[in-house]
Design a protein around this motif. Structure first.
Motif, short mmCIF file in Angstrom:
data_model
loop_
_atom_site.label_atom_id
_atom_site.label_comp_id
_atom_site.label_asym_id
_atom_site.label_seq_id
_atom_site.Cartn_x
_atom_site.Cartn_y
_atom_site.Cartn_z
N GLN A 60 1.75 -10.07 2.12
CA GLN A 60 1.01 -8.87 1.51
C GLN A 60 1.79 -7.44 1.47
O GLN A 60 1.04 -6.58 0.96
CB GLN A 60 0.03 -8.67 2.67
CG GLN A 60 -0.83 -9.88 2.93
CD GLN A 60 -1.53 -10.23 4.14
OE1 GLN A 60 -1.38 -8.90 5.11
NE2 GLN A 60 -2.23 -11.18 4.67
N GLY A 91 -0.09 -4.24 2.19
CA GLY A 91 -1.43 -4.73 2.21
C GLY A 91 -2.08 -4.90 3.59
O GLY A 91 -1.67 -5.76 4.39
N TRP A 119 -8.55 -7.26 5.81
CA TRP A 119 -9.39 -7.64 4.68
C TRP A 119 -9.53 -9.13 4.37
O TRP A 119 -10.36 -9.69 3.74
CB TRP A 119 -8.89 -7.07 3.40
CG TRP A 119 -9.34 -5.57 3.15
CD1 TRP A 119 -8.29 -4.71 3.61
CD2 TRP A 119 -10.55 -5.05 2.71
NE1 TRP A 119 -9.03 -3.46 3.35
CE2 TRP A 119 -10.26 -3.56 2.93
CE3 TRP A 119 -11.70 -5.45 2.18
CZ2 TRP A 119 -11.22 -2.61 2.57
CZ3 TRP A 119 -12.59 -4.55 1.74
CH2 TRP A 119 -12.30 -2.99 1.99
N VAL A 147 -10.96 -11.26 1.21
CA VAL A 147 -10.09 -10.18 0.30
C VAL A 147 -8.59 -10.73 0.19
O VAL A 147 -8.10 -10.62 1.26
CB VAL A 147 -10.40 -8.90 0.23
CG1 VAL A 147 -9.54 -8.25 -0.73
CG2 VAL A 147 -12.09 -8.50 -0.01
N PRO A 169 -5.33 -9.12 0.51
CA PRO A 169 -4.39 -8.09 0.43
C PRO A 169 -3.24 -7.53 -0.33
O PRO A 169 -3.05 -6.48 -0.74
CB PRO A 169 -4.21 -7.82 2.05
CG PRO A 169 -4.95 -8.97 2.64
CD PRO A 169 -5.14 -10.02 1.78
N GLY A 179 -9.68 -3.77 -1.23
CA GLY A 179 -8.46 -3.90 -0.36
C GLY A 179 -7.91 -2.70 -0.03
O GLY A 179 -8.69 -1.50 -0.44
#
Length: 355
Positions: A80, A106, A110, A115, A117, A181
């Protein structure tokens, strides 16, 4: 341990572009040698992105180009995290005016909402690189021997890391492929004319400057509370979806810093996969040991980046070694033992004075 996300209000910060005039490429007294390394979570905990940027898209093609950089550290997937390294040039492309680079992490919370990230951090770094490549690392020189009429106006503007962060965030908000995000961010520029470093940091990614085996500066992390960093966020368009813990911090909340660099300084930008597992004193020791082995400047910075990533991954696996994350958890009255599995990304710059 997935970091938490928390709802806050946001405001975009405004800035003005400045065009400058110049027609002569002056020799630059500073050069910067850059290396980067990365690896996803140990034991394959990062997983495969649910819906990555297509390889034929602008972000996808650039992402694959960045990941094609040679490195020796184990792990090909950045998870991420993501990063960028971008030369900053004038319009004539005759010389490099400086370098812009950064890291983003990220926020994994999430994943609970379906989602990915990594999309936010990749898009943020893509747009930071896109704006930085046509900007000046600092105010460009104007040849005093030329008459005003002879001064040729160039495209571009002096851009600070904070301004770059604000622009890049706006790019992510407009990116249709990123539906939602959030991410931390640390952006840095180094000026080849003045040797000045400028930075903007939001969240618990960060950087340090090492001079003569001493930490000259270490950027403090920004958190709302333990394990919940400040973060730039894009909320979904679907108003029916509720994200009660989603955080929306503003680029205007980023900490900024400026200092003059010198010959031999080492600048290390990193995500919290490094800082949560490796102590500052260990980072300094690794830099010193790698530098003693010799090699070209480019080989040294790449070796430092690779060694830091590999060592962080070793520390993540240990449940008997005390980690910085364990110590901070104890300060907050929480129990955590050993290393914290996480993605780790490191960008290293070495400063050389040429005149």
């Amino acid at each position: 341990m997935a970091r938490e996300i928390l709802r806050r209000s946001s405001g975009r910060a405004a800035f003005s572009r400045r065009t400058m005039s110049s027609s002569v490429a002056f020799p630059r007294p500073y050069t910067f040698h850059m290396g980067a390394s990365w690896a996803g979570k140990v034991n394959g905990l990062s997983g495969v992105p649910n819906n990555p940027f297509p390889v034929d898209s602008a972000v996808g093609a650039w992402r694959d180009h960045m990941l094609a950089r040679p490195k020796a550290a184990n792990g090909k997937d950045p998870g991420q995290d993501f990063f960028y390294v971008q030369d900053m040039r004038n319009q004539s492309r005759l010389c490099i005016e400086g370098v812009s680079f950064g890291v983003a992490d990220g926020v994994g919370g999430w994943l609970e909402c379906g989602v990915d990230p990594s999309l936010f951090s990749q898009a943020l770094m893509f747009h930071a690189h896109r704006y930085a490549r046509n900007a000046w690392a600092g105010e460009p020189e104007i040849d005093p021997t030329l008459d005003y009429e002879e001064r040729e106006e160039i495209e571009g503007w002096e851009m600070t890391p904070y301004e770059c962060l604000d622009l890049a965030y706006g790019g992510v908000l407009r990116e249709k492929f990123v539906q939602a995000g959030s991410s931390t961010a640390c952006l840095i520029t180094m000026n080849a004319s003045s040797g000045v470093l400028r930075s903007a940091n939001l969240g618990d990614s960060g950087y340090m400057i090492i001079r003569s085996n001493t930490i000259l500066h270490r950027q403090p992390s920004q958190t709302h509370y333990f394990n919940c960093p400040k973060q730039l966020t894009k909320l979904p368009v679907n108003k029916g979806q509720r994200f009660p813990r989603a955080c929306v911090d503003s680029p205007s909340e980023a900490d900024t810093f400026r200092t003059k660099l010198g010959d031999g300084d080492i600048v290390i930008a990193y995500t919290d996969g490094l800082s949560d597992n490796v102590f500052s004193s260990e980072i300094v020791t690794i830099c010193s040991l790698v530098s003693r082995h010799g090699g070209t400047e480019d080989q040294i910075v790449q070796a430092i980046a690779d060694r830091l990533v590999d060592y962080a991954r070793q520390c993540m696996k240990s449940k008997t070694r005390v980690s910085p994350f364990e110590r901070e958890a104890a300060r907050q009255g929480m129990f955590f033992r050993g290393g914290k599995p996480d993605d780790v990304t490191v960008v290293v710059g070495l400063v050389r004075e040429t005149s």
